[in-house]
Design a protein around this motif. Structure first.
Motif, PDB file in Angstrom:
ATOM      1  N   ALA A 260     -51.250-101.098   8.550  1.00 20.88           N
ATOM      2  CA  ALA A 260     -52.594-100.780   9.332  1.00 20.88           C
ATOM      3  C   ALA A 260     -54.027-100.603   8.587  1.00 20.88           C
ATOM      4  N   ASP A 261     -53.902 -99.905   7.683  1.00 19.79           N
ATOM      5  CA  ASP A 261     -55.022 -99.379   7.063  1.00 19.79           C
ATOM      6  C   ASP A 261     -54.585 -99.037   5.640  1.00 19.79           C
ATOM      7  N   LEU A 262     -54.587-100.084   4.715  1.00 19.66           N
ATOM      8  CA  LEU A 262     -54.150-100.027   3.473  1.00 19.66           C
ATOM      9  C   LEU A 262     -54.932 -98.917   2.637  1.00 19.66           C
ATOM     10  N   LYS A 263     -56.194 -98.857   3.005  1.00 15.14           N
ATOM     11  CA  LYS A 263     -57.117 -98.047   2.129  1.00 15.14           C
ATOM     12  C   LYS A 263     -56.580 -96.553   2.420  1.00 15.14           C
ATOM     13  N   GLN A 264     -56.433 -96.315   3.710  1.00 11.27           N
ATOM     14  CA  GLN A 264     -55.993 -95.059   3.862  1.00 11.27           C
ATOM     15  C   GLN A 264     -54.393 -94.902   3.460  1.00 11.27           C
ATOM     16  N   LEU A 265     -53.665 -95.859   3.238  1.00 11.61           N
ATOM     17  CA  LEU A 265     -52.466 -95.570   2.472  1.00 11.61           C
ATOM     18  C   LEU A 265     -52.521 -95.372   1.179  1.00 11.61           C
ATOM     19  N   VAL A 266     -53.483 -95.701   0.410  1.00 13.32           N
ATOM     20  CA  VAL A 266     -53.798 -95.398  -0.835  1.00 13.32           C
ATOM     21  C   VAL A 266     -54.237 -94.011  -0.996  1.00 13.32           C
ATOM     22  N   GLY A 312     -64.832-100.672   7.454  1.00  8.51           N
ATOM     23  CA  GLY A 312     -63.540-100.644   8.094  1.00  8.51           C
ATOM     24  C   GLY A 312     -63.361-101.645   9.354  1.00  8.51           C
ATOM     25  N   TYR A 313     -64.297-102.395   9.604  1.00 11.96           N
ATOM     26  CA  TYR A 313     -64.201-103.326  10.569  1.00 11.96           C
ATOM     27  C   TYR A 313     -64.664-104.695  10.136  1.00 11.96           C
ATOM     28  N   PRO A 314     -63.893-105.687  10.585  1.00  7.70           N
ATOM     29  CA  PRO A 314     -62.840-105.694  11.536  1.00  7.70           C
ATOM     30  C   PRO A 314     -61.808-104.826  11.003  1.00  7.70           C
ATOM     31  N   GLN A 315     -60.958-104.406  11.960  1.00  2.85           N
ATOM     32  CA  GLN A 315     -59.771-103.841  11.690  1.00  2.85           C
ATOM     33  C   GLN A 315     -58.617-104.757  11.255  1.00  2.85           C
ATOM     34  N   THR A 316     -57.515-104.134  10.552  1.00  2.00           N
ATOM     35  CA  THR A 316     -56.610-105.064   9.875  1.00  2.00           C
ATOM     36  C   THR A 316     -56.099-106.096  10.682  1.00  2.00           C
ATOM     37  N   TYR A 317     -55.623-105.658  11.936  1.00  2.27           N
ATOM     38  CA  TYR A 317     -54.856-106.474  13.066  1.00  2.27           C
ATOM     39  C   TYR A 317     -55.777-107.312  13.869  1.00  2.27           C
TER      40      TYR A 317
END
Length: 412
Positions: A260-266, A312-317
């Protein structure tokens, strides 16, 4: 006199049609009321906030182009917070108080599944938003259609197919949740592994697990050629971080559920080196923002310029909201001017459209209410995404308990 009789007969037909339509909940001679719901707040907002925005902008586009068979779509919007109790409350309000014609919503599978009994009892058409919703789709219910992003069975089958074909894996490590959600993707993954003659090494973990050392040590001990992770985002971060700490350098493939949020995952992993050999599953037709999806992102900027200007917008999904809205509109058109829920449901069961948004076509039948079964894969280095050629479509199909036969996933 002949002209007057013909005119009177035509007027009578129109009047009867209007009266009949008005007898259906949420339908007037000028409007069709649709209940739209998803997470607009809470920890899971990323799964639905912009998905709902995308659906809203598509419905508005349809209205600006004249509506559906002379009627405009009127939306009633509710926040379900990706919580089963809140979703059921939203569905009850939309059905009993707002008297909507049909429901279009749900971004989280567990919450959606909890509404199945009520939806069937009330006999109201329910078209999911972007939830996988396997538990509400299998066995098929006359009133429920979904998986327009992808079903969990398709997630598992597609990932095993990708690992075996593209990554040439003979032994596959597989980490999923130890709940119904995880069981759905594992069912198709095990089926596909058996068909391909690959060895599947499974570790099922609790969604709230905070220390993933034990399952990762077991995976490493099994020495698979690749690791597939089909968990939600938080466990994904823990698993990728632990894999690097344990010296894992083989491919890792992350299911769409955890991206959902690859930046946050990293940021959660804390080291880009951990992404040297990582692939992510994607169910859109292209890299988010790529040429095939440019029209979606351009539309979003037009409708939501202030949001689009924010980081962060638009969001991934976000694009996921368009296909279910397309399916609703397509079925409404096919049902014709004398709209009833029965005609709408019949039209849904005969849907086959290429949305231009998802990796594969949306195809619904009376025996299969899961719409989208395809996925693409992207190489992800912690910052950039590179498209891997090919689309991997799961061909796993539901069979009644007395007739458990299935066909494998295939690359198309």
């Amino acid at each position: 006199m002949k002209f007057l009789r013909t005119f009177a007969a035509a007027a009578c037909v129109l009047a009867l049609g209007a009266a009949h339509a008005q007898g259906e909940p949420g339908v007037t001679d000028k409007t069709i009321k649709i209940g739209l719901f998803g997470p607009l707040s809470g920890n899971s907002m990323a799964y639905g906030f912009d998905v709902m925005n995308a659906a809203k902008m598509y419905y508005d586009k349809v209205n600006k182009e004249g509506g559906v068979n002379g009627r405009k779509i009127e939306l009633v919007v509710e926040d379900d917070r990706c919580n089963a109790n809140d979703l059921l409350a939203a569905v009850k309000k939309l059905t009993e108080q707002d008297k909507v014609f049909a429901l279009n919503g749900g971004s989280c599978s567990a919450a959606v599944v909890g509404a199945r009994e009520y939806v069937e009892r009330e006999q109201i058409p329910f078209v999911m938003l972007n939830a996988s919703g396997d538990g509400a789709l299998y066995p098929p219910s006359k009133y429920i259609y979904g998986a327009f992003s992808i079903s969990q069975r398709a997630v598992g089958g597609s990932m095993v197919q990708f690992a075996a074909e593209h990554l040439k894996a003979k032994k596959i490590g597989y980490i999923n949740h130890d709940d119904a959600y995880g069981g759905w993707n594992l069912e198709a993954a095990q089926f596909q592994a058996k068909k391909l003659g690959t060895d599947l090494q499974v570790q099922s973990i609790n969604p709230n697990l905070t220390d993933v050392t034990a399952p990762m040590l077991k995976i490493r001990a099994a020495n698979p050629d690749v690791l597939l992770i089909t968990t939600y985002a938080r466990p994904v971060g823990l698993l990728v971080k632990k894999a690097q700490e344990l010296g894992w350098n083989k491919p890792i493939v992350i299911g769409v559920n955890g991206t959902a949020d690859l930046k946050q995952l990293v940021e959660n992993v804390g080291n880009k080196e951990a992404f040297k050999n990582v692939y992510i599953q994607e169910v859109l037709a292209d890299v988010p923002g790529g040429p095939k999806l440019k029209w979606v992102y351009d539309m979003y900027k037009t409708y939501y310029p202030e949001l689009a200007a924010k980081p962060g917008y638009p969001q991934t999904y976000m694009p996921y909201g368009i296909p279910p809205a397309m399916v609703v509109v397509n079925a409404l058109k096919a049902a014709g001017p004398q709209l009833t829920r029965e005609k709408f449901l019949d039209a849904l069961s005969k849907t086959k459209i290429d949305t231009g948004v998802m990796a594969g076509p949306i195809e619904l039948t009376a025996a299969d209410h899961a719409g989208q079964k395809s996925a693409i894969y992207l190489k992800f280095d912690g910052e950039n995404k590179t498209l891997v050629p090919g689309t991997y479509a799961s061909q796993w199909t539901y069979q009644p308990p007395s007739d458990r036969r299935a066909t494998p996933a295939a690359r198309v």
